[in-house]
Design a protein around this motif. Structure first.
Motif, PDB file in Angstrom:
ATOM      1  N   LEU A  96       0.839  -1.206   0.000  1.00 40.72           N
ATOM      2  CA  LEU A  96       0.000   0.000   0.000  1.00 40.72           C
ATOM      3  C   LEU A  96       0.869   1.250   0.000  1.00 40.72           C
ATOM      4  O   LEU A  96       2.003   1.242   0.510  1.00 40.72           O
ATOM      5  CB  LEU A  96      -0.919   0.017   1.221  1.00 40.72           C
ATOM      6  CG  LEU A  96      -2.307  -0.628   1.048  1.00 40.72           C
ATOM      7  CD1 LEU A  96      -2.157  -2.113   0.766  1.00 40.72           C
ATOM      8  CD2 LEU A  96      -3.155  -0.408   2.289  1.00 40.72           C
ATOM      9  N   TRP A  97       0.324   2.340  -0.544  1.00 40.33           N
ATOM     10  CA  TRP A  97       1.017   3.626  -0.638  1.00 40.33           C
ATOM     11  C   TRP A  97       0.261   4.673   0.174  1.00 40.33           C
ATOM     12  O   TRP A  97      -0.941   4.836   0.035  1.00 40.33           O
ATOM     13  CB  TRP A  97       1.113   4.052  -2.098  1.00 40.33           C
ATOM     14  CG  TRP A  97       1.433   5.503  -2.314  1.00 40.33           C
ATOM     15  CD1 TRP A  97       0.598   6.486  -2.748  1.00 40.33           C
ATOM     16  CD2 TRP A  97       2.699   6.132  -2.109  1.00 40.33           C
ATOM     17  NE1 TRP A  97       1.249   7.693  -2.828  1.00 40.33           N
ATOM     18  CE2 TRP A  97       2.550   7.507  -2.443  1.00 40.33           C
ATOM     19  CE3 TRP A  97       3.948   5.677  -1.667  1.00 40.33           C
ATOM     20  CZ2 TRP A  97       3.599   8.410  -2.343  1.00 40.33           C
ATOM     21  CZ3 TRP A  97       4.992   6.587  -1.583  1.00 40.33           C
ATOM     22  CH2 TRP A  97       4.814   7.932  -1.922  1.00 40.33           C
ATOM     23  N   LEU A  98       0.979   5.394   1.045  1.00 33.21           N
ATOM     24  CA  LEU A  98       0.352   6.417   1.879  1.00 33.21           C
ATOM     25  C   LEU A  98       1.263   7.638   1.935  1.00 33.21           C
ATOM     26  O   LEU A  98       2.440   7.541   2.307  1.00 33.21           O
ATOM     27  CB  LEU A  98       0.110   5.886   3.294  1.00 33.21           C
ATOM     28  CG  LEU A  98      -0.578   6.849   4.276  1.00 33.21           C
ATOM     29  CD1 LEU A  98      -2.010   7.128   3.837  1.00 33.21           C
ATOM     30  CD2 LEU A  98      -0.564   6.275   5.689  1.00 33.21           C
ATOM     31  N   SER A  99       0.709   8.797   1.584  1.00 33.95           N
ATOM     32  CA  SER A  99       1.482  10.045   1.668  1.00 33.95           C
ATOM     33  C   SER A  99       0.557  11.167   2.094  1.00 33.95           C
ATOM     34  O   SER A  99      -0.658  10.984   2.215  1.00 33.95           O
ATOM     35  CB  SER A  99       2.118  10.378   0.311  1.00 33.95           C
ATOM     36  OG  SER A  99       1.143  10.870  -0.582  1.00 33.95           O
ATOM     37  N   GLY A 100       1.128  12.339   2.296  1.00 34.04           N
ATOM     38  CA  GLY A 100       0.318  13.481   2.680  1.00 34.04           C
ATOM     39  C   GLY A 100      -0.636  13.908   1.587  1.00 34.04           C
ATOM     40  O   GLY A 100      -1.630  14.595   1.851  1.00 34.04           O
TER      41      GLY A 100
END
Length: 644
Positions: A354-358
Motif C-alpha cells: 500500500l502507498w500512503l502520503s500526505g
C-alpha cells in the motif's frame, strides 16, 4: 558541554527536581537558565565559555592598536545625544595622552547620567578610525576610580539568552564553582597515559584562564583543559549509548523466524543475482530478526549498491511470520520509487503493498487507514504521513527508514512506537518492532561505530556488476560553453543529462551600500528563489539546445505534474532535465550519464554525493561536473575535492 550525571561523584542531579540545587534565584532567572539547559549548579559549572576577552592589559589610548579588542581608560570630557544621521549617544574620553569617542546607537537615559563629564570610564572594544577620529562602537564599559587594578585572568564570554547578561552569568558560575565538588572520575593511570588534567582543574582553568596561555589554543580548543572536556563528553556519549543498547535488549520484539518460502520465490524471480556484500548484510539482518529483542541496524551503502532489495528480503521475512512492515522515506519521489519496486517484486508473490502520503485523497486515506489497522496491509510504503497519529498498525513487526538522517530522532521514534499500539480486538502488540535504517551518505566506519554506538552497522561495500564509477570534475563557470558542448554531445549520442540549479543569486542582497540588515528568506522564499534560478536556466538551455527536448522539475510542481515530468524523463522523451535539488534522492534513470551542478561550492558534501548518485546507474561511462564561481578559496577547493 553537559556530562552524564553518573560521571560525577557529586549529587545525581538527574534524580533531583528541576532547579533543586539552584536556591535563592527568581523565577525569571530560573526560566532563562532553563533556556540554556541549566537546571543545577553542576550545569552552571559545566557551562563553558564560547570565547575569551583579554582585559588584563590596560592600553594608553594613543598606543592602543586599531582593529582589535583592547581595554582603555579615560575621563569623560563630553557626553552628548546627537541626531545625525540617527539618534546616538557620543561620549568623549581622554587619558591625557590621547582621546577616544565611545558611540552608542542603543542606550538608556541612565547611561547618560552615569557617563557625565568627569566620570572615569574603563571601556573594552574594537578601536576604529571614524570620520571624526578614533572611536569604539558599543563598547563594554564600567565606571571606575583611578588606580583600580585590571583583571588577572582572561574574561570568559558565555553562551547566553535574552535577559541574561554576562555579568550575571559569571557571578552564578563563580558561586557554583565554589559549592560544587567536581571530584575526579577517571583513574590516575589513565590521566597520566593520556596526559589529561584533573577534571576540577580543567573546569576551573577554562572559566579563569591565565593571560599567558595561548589564545589560539583556547579558541581552537586544543588546550589540554579542552581536551579533557572533549574526552569526558565522548565518554559520556558512549556510556549513554551503551546503556541505551542494553535497555533495548531488555525489551520484547517478535522473533521472526527465517521460513524462507517467499524469500526464495523472490530471489528466483529476480533478473539479477545478489552481490556478495548484499548476501552478507541480508544474512546479518535475517539473523537479527529471529531474536526476541528489537533489531536496531544501520544499513549503509553507496547510491546504487542495492539496499532496497535487502530491505525487501527483510520485509518478506516479517510478512512470512504474519507481521506488518512500514517503509518510510523523506520525499515523495524516493517513497514512490520504493513503492514501485516493492510492488513489482512483492505483488506477484501475493503480498499487497500500500502507498500512503500526505497527498493521499481523504476518501482513499480513510480506506487505507482501515486496512492498516485491521492488518490487511502487509507492507505500507510512505512519507512522513506514516507516523501521524491516525495511522495505527495491527501488528507492526519491522520499520524500515530510508535516508534516516533526514528524519529527527522523535520522528523515527514515533514510527517505531506504532508497534507498541494495539487496536480493539487485535492480539497483544510486541513491545517494539524491529528497525532497519538505511543511508547512502558515506560515513567512515570508525565514525559510524562511535556515533551510532547503540546500533549495529552493516555496510554494502560492493557495487552490482555493470556499474561504472562516476567521473567527477571541478570546472570554473568561465568554461560554461565547454560544458554546454559536452551536454549536447552526450544527448545527441542517445544519452540523457541532468542540469541541477541550486540558488544562484545573492539572497535579498539589495543595492550596493544598503545600510539595512539583510533578512534571510524562509523556506518558501528559498523555494521561490530556487525556482526562479531553474526557470531562467531552463529558458536559456532551451535556446542553446534547439534540437533537444528540455524538461523542468522543481519543488513547486504538483505531485501529478512532477510524476509526469519524471516519467517522461525515464522513458527518454526528455533528453535534458533542468531541476532543483528535488531530484536529490529517488530518481533512477539508467540512461542518464551526465550531470551538471551549478554553484556546487554552495552545497553540502552529502547533498552533492546524493545528486551525483543519480548518474552512473547504467553500463555507460558517466560524469558529474561541478560548476563553481571564481574565486574559489583553497579551503573550498579542498572541501569539494573530498567528493572526488
Amino acid at each position: 558541554m553537559k556530562r552524564e550525571a553518573k560521571l560525577s561523584s557529586g549529587p545525581d542531579v538527574s534524580r533531583l527536581p528541576p532547579h533543586a540545587s539552584l536556591t535563592g534565584l527568581s523565577k525569571p532567572t530560573l526560566a532563562r537558565l532553563a533556556k540554556l539547559n541549566i537546571t543545577s549548579k553542576f550545569d552552571l559549572a559545566l557551562h563553558l565559555p564560547l570565547r575569551y576577552d583579554d582585559e588584563t592589559h590596560l592600553y594608553p589610548i594613543k598606543d592602543a592598536p586599531d582593529g582589535q579588542h583592547v581595554l582603555v581608560e579615560g575621563e569623560v570630557t563630553e557626553c552628548d545625544i546627537k541626531y545625525r544621521p540617527r539618534r546616538q549617544l557620543v561620549v568623549h574620553i581622554t587619558d591625557g595622552g590621547g582621546a577616544l569617542a565611545l558611540r552608542f546607537f542603543s542606550f538608556y537615559g541612565s547611561q547618560v547620567k552615569h557617563l557625565e563629564a568627569g566620570a572615569r570610564v574603563r571601556a573594552f572594544g574594537e578601536i576604529r578610525q571614524g570620520f571624526f577620529g578614533a572611536e569604539m562602537v558599543h563598547p563594554r564599559y564600567r565606571i571606575v576610580h583611578a588606580g583600580m587594578p585590571v583583571a588577572e585572568a582572561l574574561t570568559p564570554v558565555y553562551p547566553t539568552t535574552a535577559g541574561m547578561g554576562q555579568d550575571t552569568l559569571r557571578k552564578l558560575i563563580e558561586r557554583a564553582l565554589v559549592s560544587e565538588k567536581l571530584e575526579e572520575t577517571l583513574p590516575e593511570d589513565l590521566l597520566k597515559r593520556l596526559k589529561l588534567p584533573r577534571f576540577r582543574d580543567a573546569v576551573f582553568f577554562l572559566h579563569n584562564p591565565s593571560p599567558e596561555v595561548s589564545q589560539e589554543a583556547l579558541q581552537s580548543r586544543t588546550h589540554p583543559a579542552w581536551r579533557r572536556m572533549k574526552f569526558d563528553e565522548l565518554l559520556a556519549q558512549q556510556l549513554s549509548m551503551r546503556v541505551h543498547r542494553e535497555r533495548r535488549r531488555g525489551l520484547g520484539a517478535p522473533a521472526l523466524h527465517a521460513r524462507g518460502d517467499l524469500v526464495k520465490k523472490l530471489l528466483t524471480a529476480l533478473p539479477f543475482t545478489l552481490t556478495g556484500a548484499q548476501a552478507r548484510v541480508a544474512a546479518q539482518i535475517r539473523d537479527d530478526l529471529t531474536r526476541p529483542h528489537p533489531m536496531q541496524r544501520l544499513l549503509q551503502g553507496d547510491v546504487g549498491s542495492g539496499k532496497t532489495i535487502v530491505a525487501a528480503l527483510a520485509a518478506l521475512q516479517c510478512v512470512e511470520n504474519g507481521y506488518q512492515v512500514a517503509l518510510m522515506a523523506p520525499t515523495e519521489i524516493l517513497a514512490e520509487q520504493h513503492y514501485a519496486k516493492f510492488a513489482a517484486w512483492l505483488t506477484p508473490l501475493g503480498v499487497d503493498v500500500l502507498w500512503l502520503s500526505g497527498a493521499t485523497k481523504k476518501s482513499e486515506r480513510k480506506q487505507l487507514l482501515a486496512s492498516i489497522a485491521q492488518g490487511a496491509a502487509p507492507v505500507v510504503v510512505g512519507t512522513h504521513a506514516l507516523f501521524e497519529d491516525d495511522v495505527l498498525f495491527r501488528n507492526l513487526g519491522l520499520a524500515v527508514i530510508d535516508e534516516q538522517h533526514r528524519f529527527g530522532v522523535r520522528q523515527r521514534l514515533a514510527l517505531r512506537m506504532k508497534g507498541s499500539l494495539a487496536n480493539d480486538g487485535a492480539p497483544e502488540a510486541p513491545a517494539q518492532p524491529h528497525q532497519l535504517m538505511m543511508s547512502a551518505t558515506p560515513i567512515p566506519r570508525t565514525l559510524a561505530m562511535s556515533y551510532y554506538a547503540d546500533l549495529d552497522v552493516s555496510v554494502i561495500d560492493e557495487m552490482p556488476p555493470g556499474r561504472t564509477p562516476v567521473t567527477t570534475k571541478l570546472v570554473a563557470e568561465t568554461r560554461r560553453d565547454e560544458v554546454i558542448e559536452r551536454v549536447r554531445d552526450a544527448c545527441m549520442a542517445g544519452r540523457q543529462a541532468y542540469w541541477v540549479c541550486p540558488l544562484v543569486e545573492e539572497i535579498n542582497a539589495g543595492e550596493e551600500g544598503a545600510k539595512q540588515p539583510v533578512k534571510k528568506p524562509g523556506r518558501a522564499g528559498m523555494e521561490a528563489l530556487q525556482l526562479k534560478a531553474a526557470l531562467e536556466t531552463y529558458e536559456t538551455l532551451r535556446t542553446d539546445f534547439p534540437g533537444l527536448t528540455v524538461g523542468l522539475a522543481h519543488g513547486r510542481l504538483k505531485a501529478a505534474e512532477k510524476a509526469q515530468v519524471m516519467d517522461a524523463f525515464r522513458k527518454g522523451e526528455i533528453q535534458l532535465l533542468v531541476a532543483t535539488t528535488v531530484i536529490e534522492v529517488g530518481v533512477d534513470v539508467p540512461n542518464a550519464s551526465l550531470m551538471v551542478i551549478e554553484n556546487a561550492e554552495r552545497m553540502g558534501l552529502s547533498q552533492l554525493h546524493q545528486l551525483r548518485g543519480r548518474v552512473g546507474r547504467g553500463a555507460a561511462q558517466s560524469a558529474c561536473i561541478l560548476l563553481y564561481r571564481a574565486p574559489l578559496s583553497a579551503t573550498a577547493r579542498e572541501r569539494l575535492k573530498i567528493i572526488f
